[in-house]
Motif scaffolding. Structure first.
Motif, short mmCIF file in Angstrom:
data_model
loop_
_atom_site.label_atom_id
_atom_site.label_comp_id
_atom_site.label_asym_id
_atom_site.label_seq_id
_atom_site.Cartn_x
_atom_site.Cartn_y
_atom_site.Cartn_z
N LYS A 45 0.84 -1.21 0.00
CA LYS A 45 0.00 0.00 0.00
C LYS A 45 0.87 1.26 0.00
N LYS A 50 -1.31 4.07 -1.39
CA LYS A 50 -2.61 3.81 -0.76
C LYS A 50 -2.54 3.86 0.76
N HIS A 51 -1.34 4.07 1.31
CA HIS A 51 -1.17 4.15 2.76
C HIS A 51 -0.01 5.08 3.05
N LEU A 106 -3.53 -6.65 -3.89
CA LEU A 106 -2.42 -5.70 -3.82
C LEU A 106 -1.17 -6.23 -4.53
N ASP A 109 -1.91 -5.70 -8.11
CA ASP A 109 -1.84 -4.27 -8.44
C ASP A 109 -0.39 -3.81 -8.54
#
Length: 150
Positions: A45, A50-51, A106, A109
């Motif tokens: 992430k 995303k994090h 993930l 991705d």
């Protein structure tokens, strides 16, 4: 060093994740399998934007990070029982199947970003090349999959 951007390494990691079950037992460390699967999501992430960890790394952690940075993507496996960064610890129970589905997504991705040229710097360790990002992600997943015997 294998890279999660390499198709063979990507398939290997997915195969190993799929060998895990809710009853998989750790060979070292404190996390249960669902917690480990959740923990493994954080670095992916972070790489994918995303994090963003809430806690900013201290000056001491940044200095230590520079010292350990190369160990994140070199060929030498991480030793068992390394401490987990405060913001990446998982202590509450997790639903294994749900967490596994998120992790597989993930991993896919991240692998699909294999042609991406520009990467944001890591919040603690700074800039990595595309190759280093791929190697680091593989190495982290490999470490935790070995932790659970797969």
């Amino acid at each position: 060093m294998k890279s999660l951007f390499n198709s063979e390494a990507h398939e290997e990691i997915l195969s190993r994740v799929n060998q895990l079950s809710e009853s998989s037992e750790r060979q070292w460390g404190k996390m249960e399998v669902g917690q480990m699967i959740h923990h493994c999501q954080y670095p992916l992430k972070i790489a994918l934007g995303k994090h963003n960890p809430n806690n900013k790394p201290s000056l001491m952690l940044k200095l230590m990070g520079k010292f350990f940075k190369k160990s994140l993507y070199n060929d030498k496996p991480w030793r068992q029982g390394l401490p987990t960064a405060k913001g990446l610890k998982v202590v509450d129970d997790k639903n294994f199947e749900e967490e596994k589905k998120v992790l597989v997504g993930l991993i896919n991705d991240f692998h699909n970003e294999k042609t991406r040229k520009e990467w944001d710097p890591h919040p603690t360790f700074g800039s990595f090349t595309r190759e280093q990002w791929g190697q680091m992600q593989y190495k982290h997943l490999d470490h935790h999959l070995r932790q659970f015997g797969v």
